[in-house]
Structures are given as C-alpha cells and as structure tokens.
Design an enzyme around this catalytic site. Structure first.
Site, PDB file in Angstrom:
ATOM      1  N   GLY A   1       0.825  -1.195   0.000  1.00  0.00           N
ATOM      2  CA  GLY A   1       0.000   0.000   0.000  1.00  0.00           C
ATOM      3  C   GLY A   1       0.862   1.249   0.000  1.00  0.00           C
TER       4      GLY A   1
ATOM      5  N   GLU B   1       9.680  -2.532   4.066  1.00  0.00           N
ATOM      6  CA  GLU B   1       8.921  -2.321   2.834  1.00  0.00           C
ATOM      7  C   GLU B   1       9.847  -1.921   1.689  1.00  0.00           C
ATOM      8  OE1 GLU B   1       4.656  -0.931   4.807  1.00  0.00           O
ATOM      9  OE2 GLU B   1       6.121   0.572   4.207  1.00  0.00           O
TER      10      GLU B   1
END
Length: 285
Positions: A91, A112
């Site tokens: 996301g 991430e």
C-alpha cells in the site's frame, strides 16, 4: 464516505491489481503492510492454490496475514542472494502523478523498501484518499526511521533542511514512550511543503534542491538519507522494477571485478486506487 465504503474501495483495488499482475506460477511474492494488504492476500488466496509460492512479509502484521490465509511466509533474510521476488504488493500513504510514494505510516518503511527493491515489479494498492497530484498534499509528513541515540541530531538537521516541526512518533499510549519499529529504531515524522516532481523542476517551478525552499521528491529523500543516524526514509522514488530489470544485466569493471550496477527498483509500476463509486482507477508508469 463510511468505513464500509472505504473498505469496499480497498477490496476492489486489491482484487483488480491481483487479477492483472499476480502469476499463479510465481515462486516468491512480497507482501507489504497495512489494511489494504489484507484484501490483496485474500485475492491471491482465491487465485492460487500453488503450495510452492513463498511469501515475503514486510513486518509482523503482514506475516500474520500470510499465515492466517494458510500461505507460506519466508523471512527476507532467508532469501538466497540471487533470488528476485517475482512481484511485491504493498500500500501507500500517498502517491503523486509520477508514482512517487510516501510510506511508513505503519512504521514498516525499512522492510517495505527492502522488499520493493528486491522485486521485479512493485504494484501499489490504495484507496482514493491516497491519490494526489503531489506528495505531502494530504498526508502531512515524511516518516523517517532513526537510531534512538541520533534522534536529537536528526531533528536538528531536519529543521535545517526546511522541516518546520519534525516530531518523534510516540505510541498511542503516550506514557509508553516512542514507538519502536521491528528494528528497535524510532520514527520521526517530518513535515515539508508539498514536494515537486521532476516535471515541476523541468518546468521551472522551483530548483528542488532546498536552496529556494522547494524540494523535489528524490532530492529530499537523498538529503535525508545522508543524515547520520537515519536508517531509511519513507519516500519511494527513482526507478521502478521494470526499469531496473533493464539495467540489471549491465555490468562495469572496477579494478578487474565485474559489478552489477543496480539490483532493483523502488517505485511501483502501477497504482490501483479504489474509488468512492466502486470503480478502480489505475496510474501506470
């Protein structure tokens, strides 16, 4: 918009992103963090029963989502050094017109970024609130992961770079102190004026190097990353995975040794936004 409508938007974006990019024959898939990723994993589970796929999480929460779906997680540092992820889904807190992203609202930005850079392509899934023309339009700050001992120094340096009120992020229960990442580091949230794109700089809308009070996305990311004590910056910019793939095989000679120029990308190749009316809008590189 109600919470139910927002969740429906997230599910629609995740379903379409997985339908268009997930290959059931993949061997390694990166799974990011955040509420939207729950729907990505749900869609992957519905699309594939391949027991040989290994899913690489970006933190504790995403690992739990993988396990609860009956899929097989593998730690990032267990990957063989020559293995690239076929794809990574994640996301974002905000995305601009050039697909630069701000991430780190959930404090998982370091892992991430590791996963995004290791992926042949990174696909971003978000709801309509994250769709902006420039970064720092709606999302207020840049998350920065910092060594605890370096917090005062980094806060001072961020003010010098033009951040008005950078703050150390605390837990929801303030008396518990600063929020800790999976690396036992702290997070600083640094506000800046809306960031310029490379097109803005080319059009003369600002120098983008901080000298006139304006920052271009990549320039600010690099300036912050150079500060001693900073582990990672929650700006995902530069190459995307497909662009990196084109360079990955190009080698140069340094003192008789062949070295690879680049191994991965940071920007998504596409961003899927679930919209208020139930549709999905896609921004592509």
């Amino acid at each position: 918009m109600t919470d139910t409508s927002i969740e429906s938007a997230k599910r629609a974006a995740a379903t379409q992103a997985v339908s268009e990019h997930f290959d059931p024959a993949a061997t390694h898939v990166g799974i990011g963090s955040g509420t939207t990723i729950v729907y990505v994993v749900e869609a992957i589970k519905n699309a594939s029963t391949n027991p040989h796929i290994r899913f690489v999480p970006t933190g504790y929460q995403s690992r739990q989502v993988i396990v609860e779906a009956g899929l097989t997680p593998i730690a990032f540092d267990s990957l063989p050094p020559d293995v690239m992820l076929d794809i990574a889904f994640d996301g974002a807190d905000e995305v601009d017109e050039e697909l630069n992203c701000i991430k780190g609202g959930g404090a998982c930005l370091f892992q991430e970024k590791l996963v995004a850079e290791r992926a042949r392509k990174f696909v971003c899934v978000a709801d309509y609130r994250k769709k902006q023309s420039r970064l720092l339009t709606f999302w207020p700050t840049i998350p920065i992961e910092v060594a605890p001992i370096a917090v005062p120094t980094v806060l001072h340096s961020l003010r010098s770079l033009g951040s008005s009120t950078p703050k150390l992020r605390t837990t929801l229960l303030a008396k518990s102190g600063p929020l800790k990442t999976d690396q036992d580091f702290f997070i600083i949230d640094a506000p800046f004026p809306p960031l310029l794109t490379t097109a803005d700089v080319a059009a003369g809308k600002g120098k983008g190097d901080g000298s006139d009070g304006t920052w271009e996305v990549g320039n600010l990311s690099q300036a912050i990353k150079r500060l001693t004590g900073v582990l990672e910056v929650g700006i995902f910019s530069g190459l995307n995975g497909v662009q990196a793939e084109g360079l990955r095989g190009e080698e140069g000679d340094v003192k008789g040794r062949d070295v690879t120029i680049i191994t991965g990308g940071q920007k998504p190749v596409a961003v899927y936004f679930g919209m208020q009316d139930g549709s999905v809008e896609v921004r592509k590189a």
